[in-house]
Design a protein around this motif. Structure first.
Motif, PDB file in Angstrom:
ATOM      1  N   GLY A  64       0.828  -1.212  -0.072  1.00 37.58           N
ATOM      2  CA  GLY A  64      -0.100   0.047   0.141  1.00 37.58           C
ATOM      3  C   GLY A  64       0.830   1.294  -0.012  1.00 37.58           C
ATOM      4  N   GLY A  65       2.280   1.009  -0.199  1.00 40.27           N
ATOM      5  CA  GLY A  65       3.076   2.371   0.035  1.00 40.27           C
ATOM      6  C   GLY A  65       3.046   2.958   1.285  1.00 40.27           C
ATOM      7  N   GLU A  66       2.724   2.255   2.584  1.00 45.99           N
ATOM      8  CA  GLU A  66       2.539   2.976   3.525  1.00 45.99           C
ATOM      9  C   GLU A  66       3.875   2.695   4.382  1.00 45.99           C
ATOM     10  N   LEU A  67       5.017   2.119   3.983  1.00 43.65           N
ATOM     11  CA  LEU A  67       6.167   1.608   4.675  1.00 43.65           C
ATOM     12  C   LEU A  67       6.633   2.990   5.673  1.00 43.65           C
ATOM     13  N   PRO A  68       7.106   3.955   5.209  1.00 45.68           N
ATOM     14  CA  PRO A  68       7.459   4.922   6.171  1.00 45.68           C
ATOM     15  C   PRO A  68       6.507   5.332   7.479  1.00 45.68           C
ATOM     16  N   GLY A  69       5.415   5.003   7.311  1.00 48.58           N
ATOM     17  CA  GLY A  69       4.465   5.232   8.433  1.00 48.58           C
ATOM     18  C   GLY A  69       3.878   4.013   8.995  1.00 48.58           C
ATOM     19  N   ILE A  70       4.475   2.764   8.919  1.00 54.97           N
ATOM     20  CA  ILE A  70       4.005   1.856   9.569  1.00 54.97           C
ATOM     21  C   ILE A  70       4.377   1.536  11.065  1.00 54.97           C
ATOM     22  N   ARG A  71       3.587   0.792  11.723  1.00 58.48           N
ATOM     23  CA  ARG A  71       4.176   0.329  13.039  1.00 58.48           C
ATOM     24  C   ARG A  71       4.531  -0.837  12.817  1.00 58.48           C
ATOM     25  N   VAL A  72       6.022  -1.221  13.264  1.00 58.66           N
ATOM     26  CA  VAL A  72       6.818  -2.376  12.893  1.00 58.66           C
ATOM     27  C   VAL A  72       6.298  -3.450  13.694  1.00 58.66           C
ATOM     28  N   VAL A  73       5.683  -3.572  14.723  1.00 63.19           N
ATOM     29  CA  VAL A  73       5.207  -4.419  15.627  1.00 63.19           C
ATOM     30  C   VAL A  73       4.102  -5.023  14.810  1.00 63.19           C
ATOM     31  N   SER A  74       3.207  -4.073  14.080  1.00 68.30           N
ATOM     32  CA  SER A  74       2.015  -4.640  13.664  1.00 68.30           C
ATOM     33  C   SER A  74       2.408  -5.494  12.365  1.00 68.30           C
ATOM     34  N   GLN A  75       3.571  -5.572  11.713  1.00 70.19           N
ATOM     35  CA  GLN A  75       3.929  -6.094  10.571  1.00 70.19           C
ATOM     36  C   GLN A  75       4.786  -7.505  10.697  1.00 70.19           C
ATOM     37  N   MET A  76       5.158  -7.540  11.891  1.00 68.40           N
ATOM     38  CA  MET A  76       5.958  -8.850  12.404  1.00 68.40           C
ATOM     39  C   MET A  76       5.351 -10.086  11.948  1.00 68.40           C
ATOM     40  N   GLU A  77       4.015 -10.343  12.160  1.00 64.70           N
ATOM     41  CA  GLU A  77       3.559 -11.591  11.811  1.00 64.70           C
ATOM     42  C   GLU A  77       3.542 -11.873  10.258  1.00 64.70           C
ATOM     43  N   THR A  78       3.199 -10.781   9.503  1.00 62.58           N
ATOM     44  CA  THR A  78       3.605 -10.961   7.907  1.00 62.58           C
ATOM     45  C   THR A  78       4.945 -11.251   7.628  1.00 62.58           C
ATOM     46  N   TRP A  79       5.926 -10.383   8.267  1.00 67.17           N
ATOM     47  CA  TRP A  79       7.106 -10.762   7.760  1.00 67.17           C
ATOM     48  C   TRP A  79       7.598 -12.194   8.078  1.00 67.17           C
ATOM     49  N   LEU A  80       7.239 -12.580   9.452  1.00 75.27           N
ATOM     50  CA  LEU A  80       7.456 -14.156   9.991  1.00 75.27           C
ATOM     51  C   LEU A  80       6.970 -15.028   8.917  1.00 75.27           C
ATOM     52  N   SER A  81       5.701 -14.899   8.279  1.00 72.59           N
ATOM     53  CA  SER A  81       5.248 -15.783   7.562  1.00 72.59           C
ATOM     54  C   SER A  81       5.921 -15.915   6.232  1.00 72.59           C
ATOM     55  N   LEU A  82       6.291 -14.546   5.640  1.00 69.24           N
ATOM     56  CA  LEU A  82       6.835 -14.697   4.369  1.00 69.24           C
ATOM     57  C   LEU A  82       8.402 -15.096   4.647  1.00 69.24           C
ATOM     58  N   THR A  83       8.937 -15.054   5.817  1.00 68.66           N
ATOM     59  CA  THR A  83      10.489 -15.609   5.706  1.00 68.66           C
ATOM     60  C   THR A  83      10.374 -16.992   6.251  1.00 68.66           C
ATOM     61  N   ALA A  84       9.087 -17.755   6.681  1.00 69.52           N
ATOM     62  CA  ALA A  84       9.336 -18.953   7.213  1.00 69.52           C
ATOM     63  C   ALA A  84       9.817 -20.024   6.309  1.00 69.52           C
ATOM     64  N   TYR A  85      10.332 -21.072   6.821  1.00 70.31           N
ATOM     65  CA  TYR A  85      11.384 -22.075   6.002  1.00 70.31           C
ATOM     66  C   TYR A  85      10.288 -22.609   4.723  1.00 70.31           C
ATOM     67  N   ASP A  86       9.116 -22.910   5.145  1.00 74.52           N
ATOM     68  CA  ASP A  86       8.353 -23.563   4.197  1.00 74.52           C
ATOM     69  C   ASP A  86       7.761 -22.725   3.116  1.00 74.52           C
ATOM     70  N   GLN A  87       8.258 -21.425   3.143  1.00 71.72           N
ATOM     71  CA  GLN A  87       7.488 -20.462   1.990  1.00 71.72           C
ATOM     72  C   GLN A  87       8.491 -20.273   0.792  1.00 71.72           C
ATOM     73  N   PRO A  88       7.851 -20.342  -0.437  1.00 70.91           N
ATOM     74  CA  PRO A  88       8.706 -19.943  -1.687  1.00 70.91           C
ATOM     75  C   PRO A  88       9.108 -18.336  -1.443  1.00 70.91           C
ATOM     76  N   TRP A  89       9.928 -18.082  -0.772  1.00 72.09           N
ATOM     77  CA  TRP A  89      10.525 -16.839  -0.456  1.00 72.09           C
ATOM     78  C   TRP A  89      10.935 -16.447  -1.954  1.00 72.09           C
ATOM     79  N   GLU A  90      11.556 -17.089  -2.481  1.00 78.14           N
ATOM     80  CA  GLU A  90      12.802 -16.720  -3.877  1.00 78.14           C
ATOM     81  C   GLU A  90      11.606 -16.275  -4.708  1.00 78.14           C
ATOM     82  N   ASP A  91      10.703 -17.277  -5.152  1.00 75.68           N
ATOM     83  CA  ASP A  91       9.636 -17.033  -6.016  1.00 75.68           C
ATOM     84  C   ASP A  91       8.834 -15.734  -5.860  1.00 75.68           C
ATOM     85  N   TRP A  92       8.528 -15.574  -4.463  1.00 76.53           N
ATOM     86  CA  TRP A  92       7.628 -14.311  -4.154  1.00 76.53           C
ATOM     87  C   TRP A  92       8.483 -13.157  -4.543  1.00 76.53           C
TER      88      TRP A  92
END
Length: 170
Positions: A64-92
């Motif tokens: 959404g183009g909101e990065l400079p205004g985000i609250r880091v803690v609110s995004q951690m679950e998203t980042w955890l799920s994207l970087t999880a071992y079983d996720q196709p991170w490279e393809d993403w």
């Protein structure tokens, strides 16, 4: 360096310098997470791999183009799920980079954030780091290897789990 009349951080201020604030902010967050986790010395290639992989995750997950205004803690679950071992991170990453490149081409304006993200992705793909061979057969140490067998690994494959762990430790 900004010159008089070039106060824009997004390339819309009339000057010809666009400051890549979204990428710089993503890189700052990644750096702080890794430093807080104290997983690797900040001067190591492993730290850089973790920072770049995590910065890419943070930058590319900002749809959404909101990065400079985000609250880091609110995004951690998203980042955890994207970087999880079983996720196709490279393809993403490849898909999101292609999508952002297409959007930048349509807009015709400068894309300094995307340029820096692309440089980080190239480094992560093209650089290999010597890392423990996690697929090695236990007990197969070669004489003289104190830490066990090692293999050359693409930097992103080493940096991604470091980034994931840093988020957990925060």
């Amino acid at each position: 360096m900004l010159h008089r009349g070039q106060e824009s951080t997004d390339g819309t201020g009339g000057g010809d310098l666009a400051v890549p604030m979204a990428w710089l902010y993503a890189e700052y967050i990644a750096d702080e997470l890794l430093r807080t986790g104290d997983l690797m010395p900040p001067t190591s290639f492993e730290f850089r791999a973790g920072r770049d992989a995590l910065a890419l995750t943070i930058f590319l997950s900002d749809t959404g183009g909101e990065l400079p205004g985000i609250r880091v803690v609110s995004q951690m679950e998203t980042w955890l799920s994207l970087t999880a071992y079983d996720q196709p991170w490279e393809d993403w990453v490849r898909a999101r980079m292609a999508q952002l490149a297409a959007e930048a081409a349509r807009s015709g304006g400068p894309a300094p954030d995307l340029d820096l993200a692309s440089a980080a992705w190239r480094w992560l793909e093209e650089t290999e780091l010597l890392a423990p061979d996690l697929d090695a057969v236990p007990g197969s140490l070669v004489s003289g290897e104190d830490d066990g067998p090692q293999v050359w690994t693409p930097a992103w494959q080493l940096g991604l789990p470091l980034g994931h762990l840093a988020i957990h430790l925060f």
